[in-house]
Structures are given as C-alpha cells and as structure tokens.
Design an enzyme around this catalytic site. Structure first.
Site, short mmCIF file in Angstrom:
data_model
loop_
_atom_site.label_atom_id
_atom_site.label_comp_id
_atom_site.label_asym_id
_atom_site.label_seq_id
_atom_site.Cartn_x
_atom_site.Cartn_y
_atom_site.Cartn_z
N LYS A 171 0.26 -0.97 0.04
CA LYS A 171 -0.05 -0.05 0.25
C LYS A 171 0.60 1.12 -0.36
O LYS A 171 0.73 2.23 -1.09
CB LYS A 171 -0.57 0.12 1.34
CG LYS A 171 -1.41 1.41 1.40
CD LYS A 171 -2.28 1.64 0.24
CE LYS A 171 -3.05 2.93 0.15
NZ LYS A 171 -4.03 3.49 1.62
N ILE A 172 1.61 1.52 1.01
CA ILE A 172 2.22 2.23 1.05
C ILE A 172 3.34 2.46 -0.04
O ILE A 172 3.47 4.22 -0.76
CB ILE A 172 3.85 1.93 1.92
CG1 ILE A 172 2.88 2.25 3.26
CG2 ILE A 172 5.38 3.57 1.68
CD1 ILE A 172 3.78 1.76 4.44
#
Length: 298
Positions: A171-172
């Site tokens: 996600k990052i």
C-alpha cells in the site's frame, strides 16, 4: 446475528459499516467525532464509548484510522481493544500505517492468541461505499481465511500477500506511485497549457494513450478545473503516506531520488496550509514556481 466492531467511522469506515449492516452484521462502532457517531447511528450501528467497550462485545474488529499512533492507541492503549478482546478474536487494520507498527501489533496480538492482519485498502470513499475496494492483506494465512467473508462484503479485489507487514508495504509503495504520477501529470499539464493546449484536451488524449492512468481517471477533473478544494484524497494523507514510504526506503537503503523530490513538493504544500485540500493541490506549489495556473487559461 454476527457481531463486528469498527474503529473509525470516517470517509472509509462509513462505507464499510453500511455494507456490513446491509449484509446482516450487528456493527459496533467507536469514533470520537460526534458527527461520525450520528452518521453511524443513523445507519443502524451501535455506537460505544471506547475501543475497549467495542472489543468486549465482538469477535472481529476492523480499524480504519488516520495515523499509526491512532491505531496503536485504539488497540493497545489504556482503553484499547486489547484490554477486552477474547482469545481467538481477530483484528483487521484497514488503515495505512508504518510497516514497523503492524509488525509490532502482530507480535503483541500473537502473545495474546489474537489474530492480527494488516489490510490497507485502495479505492477511496466511493470504493468503500460500493464495496469495490482493493484490500491488501498481510499476516497469517489461517487468520486471512477466517476473515475472507468480511473482506468479500466490504471489498472487490482481495489479495493475500504473505507475512505480517506485506499489506502495508504494498500500500505504501502504491501510494508513492500515486504521488509521483500526480507530480508528473502536474508538470506535463503546466507545460502543455503554457504551450497553448486546452487542459481538458490533454486529459482526453492521455486517457486513451499509453500515458493513461488510474490517477488521471480519479483526480483528472480536479487538475483540469483547478478544483483542488474538492477533496477526494486529502493532501495531508498523501503527505503522511509519502513520509511512510521514505522511512521504509531509508530503512531498506533503497535509492529513491524521484520519490525524495516528490516528497519535498508535498511537504512544501503542507507548509502552504494545503493539507485539507485534495492531494492534487500540490499543483499549487508548481503553479507558483512557474507563475502559471493550469485552469486559469482555459
């Protein structure tokens, strides 16, 4: 009726609550915001006074919170859910937080025989509302399998990615790609519009060419029209996620020259007081540098 808890009834949490209630779950919510409490009650959720109270009545708990510290406080603080959750319960952190935070909470829950998954989402408030979000899950496969019924109710694309921290890692990285793409679009729009091209025409061409992107599809109207106050994804959240990426890249000693510049531009936007606007408001930094507005010359 199955009981489930939700910590955080903001833009993302509200959609999850709605879909869980519509699927027959009895939903218990904690959110300190009186507005979020009222919205949750109107949807049919039971609003309680602390994460600890929520943990006492549910077997599975979703967290949708703005920062790593908020997640830690809600789960293992003095009034956190871990104070009351029973053994074999499951916590699913849907927030975007530091990988180190997720690994720490995973280990803490493991000691208490409570399952813990990091499962950040992508798709924005509309994806939460329509249950079309992508959900990126890290943690024990056995716990993931037990949670799939819930994930299938609130999301559309479910990915099991492996060990604890895997969901947050992807996600990052995903959000840094979004940040980099946004800056690239801003630069190209300023250049093309300065040369006399209509920004809507440029967007229309990009959308059917190799330069097409989900970023342009979701955020393009704000960029074309200069409507940065129409917040789809807050600039403050993008700045936070870019900071998480830079921390992870530094920890792993990954050269990130492009991401470093992009992070500095979002940092400049925060310093200009643009945090509550849409993340495309980072364009105001580059517009000021070039003394030119994308939307002004249509």
């Amino acid at each position: 009726m199955k009981k489930i808890g939700v910590l955080g009834a903001g833009a993302m949490g509200r959609g999850m609550i709605k879909n869980l209630i519509e699927s027959g779950y009895e939903v218990y919510v904690y959110d300190p915001s009186s507005k979020a409490q009222e919205i949750s009650k109107n949807m049919g959720a039971d609003v309680l006074n602390s994460p600890r109270e929520v943990g006492a009545v549910v077997e599975i708990l979703l967290a949708s919170l703005p920062t790593s510290q908020a997640v830690k406080d809600s789960i293992c603080g003095e009034n956190g859910a871990l104070q009351s959750l029973k053994e074999q319960s499951i916590i699913c952190d849907m927030s975007t937080t530091a990988v180190s935070t997720e690994k720490e909470l995973y280990a803490l829950c493991k000691e208490k025989e409570i399952g813990y998954l990091d499962c950040p989402v992508s798709g924005g408030p509309m994806g939460a509302e329509n249950a079309t979000m992508s959900i990126m899950v890290g943690g024990d496969k056995e716990i993931f399998d037990k949670s799939k019924e819930v994930f299938n109710i609130i999301g559309g694309n479910i990915f099991y990615l492996g060990k604890s921290g895997s969901g947050q890692t992807i996600k990052i990285c995903h959000n840094m790609v979004l940040a980099v793409t946004t800056i690239s679009l801003v630069e190209s729009f300023i250049t093309a519009v300065k040369a006399g091209v209509n920004p809507k025409t440029l967007a229309d061409v990009f959308k059917v060419s190799v330069a097409k992107s989900g970023t342009l599809d979701v955020f393009g109207d704000n960029l074309v029209n200069g409507t940065y106050e129409k917040t789809i994804f807050a600039l403050s959240h993008m700045h936070k996620d870019a900071n998480l990426y830079m921390g992870l890249a530094d920890e792993l000693k990954t050269p990130s020259p492009v991401s470093s510049v992009v992070y500095q531009l979002f940092n400049a936007a925060i310093n200009k007081g643009l945090g509550s606007k849409d993340q495309t408001a980072v364009a105001e930094v580059l517009e000021e540098m070039s003394d030119f507005r994308i939307a002004f010359n249509q």
